[in-house]
Design a protein around this motif. Sequence first.
Motif, short mmCIF file in Angstrom:
data_model
loop_
_atom_site.label_atom_id
_atom_site.label_comp_id
_atom_site.label_asym_id
_atom_site.label_seq_id
_atom_site.Cartn_x
_atom_site.Cartn_y
_atom_site.Cartn_z
N ILE A 190 17.41 -65.19 7.79
CA ILE A 190 17.61 -63.92 8.48
C ILE A 190 17.39 -64.06 9.99
N ARG A 191 16.44 -64.89 10.36
CA ARG A 191 16.15 -65.04 11.79
C ARG A 191 17.34 -65.66 12.53
N LEU A 192 18.01 -66.61 11.91
CA LEU A 192 19.20 -67.20 12.53
C LEU A 192 20.30 -66.15 12.66
N LEU A 193 20.42 -65.29 11.66
CA LEU A 193 21.46 -64.26 11.69
C LEU A 193 21.15 -63.14 12.67
N ALA A 194 19.94 -63.15 13.23
CA ALA A 194 19.59 -62.18 14.26
C ALA A 194 19.84 -62.72 15.67
N MET A 195 20.35 -63.96 15.76
CA MET A 195 20.46 -64.66 17.04
C MET A 195 21.78 -64.51 17.80
N PRO A 196 22.89 -64.06 17.21
CA PRO A 196 24.18 -64.10 17.92
C PRO A 196 24.19 -63.46 19.30
N VAL A 197 23.59 -62.28 19.45
CA VAL A 197 23.65 -61.60 20.75
C VAL A 197 22.82 -62.36 21.78
N SER A 198 21.68 -62.89 21.37
CA SER A 198 20.87 -63.68 22.29
C SER A 198 21.59 -64.95 22.70
N MET A 200 24.82 -65.35 22.98
CA MET A 200 25.84 -64.98 23.96
C MET A 200 25.22 -64.70 25.33
N ALA A 201 24.06 -64.03 25.34
CA ALA A 201 23.38 -63.74 26.60
C ALA A 201 22.95 -65.02 27.29
N PHE A 202 22.45 -65.98 26.52
CA PHE A 202 22.03 -67.25 27.09
C PHE A 202 23.22 -68.00 27.70
N ALA A 203 24.33 -68.06 26.96
CA ALA A 203 25.52 -68.75 27.46
C ALA A 203 26.06 -68.07 28.72
N PHE A 204 26.07 -66.74 28.72
CA PHE A 204 26.55 -65.96 29.87
C PHE A 204 25.70 -66.25 31.10
N GLY A 205 24.37 -66.19 30.95
CA GLY A 205 23.49 -66.41 32.08
C GLY A 205 23.56 -67.83 32.60
N LEU A 206 23.66 -68.79 31.69
CA LEU A 206 23.72 -70.19 32.10
C LEU A 206 25.00 -70.48 32.87
N GLU A 207 26.11 -69.93 32.41
CA GLU A 207 27.39 -70.16 33.11
C GLU A 207 27.35 -69.58 34.52
N LEU A 208 26.84 -68.35 34.66
CA LEU A 208 26.74 -67.73 35.98
C LEU A 208 25.88 -68.57 36.91
N LEU A 209 24.76 -69.05 36.40
CA LEU A 209 23.84 -69.81 37.23
C LEU A 209 24.45 -71.15 37.65
N ILE A 210 25.09 -71.84 36.71
CA ILE A 210 25.71 -73.13 37.03
C ILE A 210 26.80 -72.95 38.07
N ALA A 289 17.40 -63.43 26.82
CA ALA A 289 17.75 -64.31 25.71
C ALA A 289 16.51 -65.08 25.23
N SER A 290 15.73 -65.57 26.18
CA SER A 290 14.52 -66.33 25.84
C SER A 290 13.48 -65.43 25.17
N VAL A 291 13.27 -64.25 25.74
CA VAL A 291 12.27 -63.32 25.17
C VAL A 291 12.68 -62.89 23.77
N THR A 292 13.96 -62.53 23.59
CA THR A 292 14.43 -62.09 22.29
C THR A 292 14.32 -63.20 21.24
N THR A 293 14.67 -64.42 21.64
CA THR A 293 14.56 -65.55 20.72
C THR A 293 13.12 -65.77 20.29
N ALA A 294 12.19 -65.70 21.26
CA ALA A 294 10.77 -65.86 20.93
C ALA A 294 10.30 -64.78 19.96
N ILE A 295 10.74 -63.56 20.18
CA ILE A 295 10.36 -62.45 19.29
C ILE A 295 10.93 -62.66 17.89
N ILE A 296 12.20 -63.06 17.82
CA ILE A 296 12.87 -63.24 16.53
C ILE A 296 12.12 -64.24 15.64
N PHE A 297 11.60 -65.29 16.25
CA PHE A 297 10.96 -66.33 15.45
C PHE A 297 9.44 -66.18 15.33
#
Length: 345
Positions: A190-198, A200-210, A289-297
């Motif tokens: 279930i925790r993995l299935l709660a991760m999709p939005v996080s 996407m947020a991580f990929a979005f932020g990383l691309e902008l920063l790079i 993304a980092s905060v949500t991932t930490a909470i999920i797990f």
Amino acid sequence: MTAPSTEPTAPSQALQVPGPEFIHPVVDGRPAEHPGGQYEASSQAGSRAPSIRPNAAISANTMVRYEDADFRQPPDLNYTLRTRKKSIAIFWTLIILDCVAMPIALYFGLWYGTSLSPNAVFSISTGALGSVSIIEYFLRFYRLWKKGSTCRVIGAHRFYLDWFHWNLSVAWIAVMVELIVGTIPKNPPIRLLAMPVSTMAFAFGLELLIMDVARLAGMKAPIRISSLPVGAPLRPGIYAIIEDVVAVDGSGGTEFRQRLNLRYQASQLFRQMLHRLTLFWAFGALIIASVTTAIIFTVNRNVAYVLGWTLPFAWAGIWAIITIKWVQMSLRDEYAKWDEVKWKA
């Protein structure tokens, strides 16, 4: 400013398909960096925009006539959200229902209200996810692909679509892989299935920063990024998102792409604002993304599932409100200081 003209316009007054020289910053009416070659721009005195080759390939219905050729005011974007509030509210209401309420409601309803197996519960909930987004994805594809499209990228063939569409495609593939892998086991994680939005947020932020780090390092575009051709100086990561979303989803059309391009070249304050907005969204996305991932797990699985699908959307809503206010203040400041900063590198 007038509406797009279908009549031939003088090169000095029409913002047409840019060659490499038109993507570079402009100083005193001429490109600050000029690669020369077949796109050689003619020199002009004063503060007029650089002219483009008269035979540049562009449809007449996407040409823009600028009556204020000396740019006594910032080049008008000719776009407002005020007349689109209703359509924006309807669209985002459907997205929230589809991508937030739907997965949560199906999870609790099927898990606690039926005797279905855990695998069946998540197979149904993931199968029903994103129907509105998928419909919008294909409508967007059609707007860009259709013959005579008025929102297509400047200077690109129809098969290119735009930068945002390719990012959207990759994001959907990644989310689908994540969900499919998560529903294969008899007892889905279930925790993995709660991760999709996080994710996407991580990929979005990383691309902008790079992209912004690469721009500050003086790198050139390795591939076409919407209206920015290969080899042109990079622009803030959020530039292409604004260009594509407003042009296609917001019905601003190719005209908006052209106006945004000129505004970016003409205004130092506008470029500065986009740089800061890029960092604002990049770091915000990475943090949420980092905060949500930490909470999920770490928390209870039910709480993890709910927060995994809601926190990033709540963050995006807050960031969007701040961005709107920020842009409004920045544009007012730009108009007030225009005589001091126009064409400044």
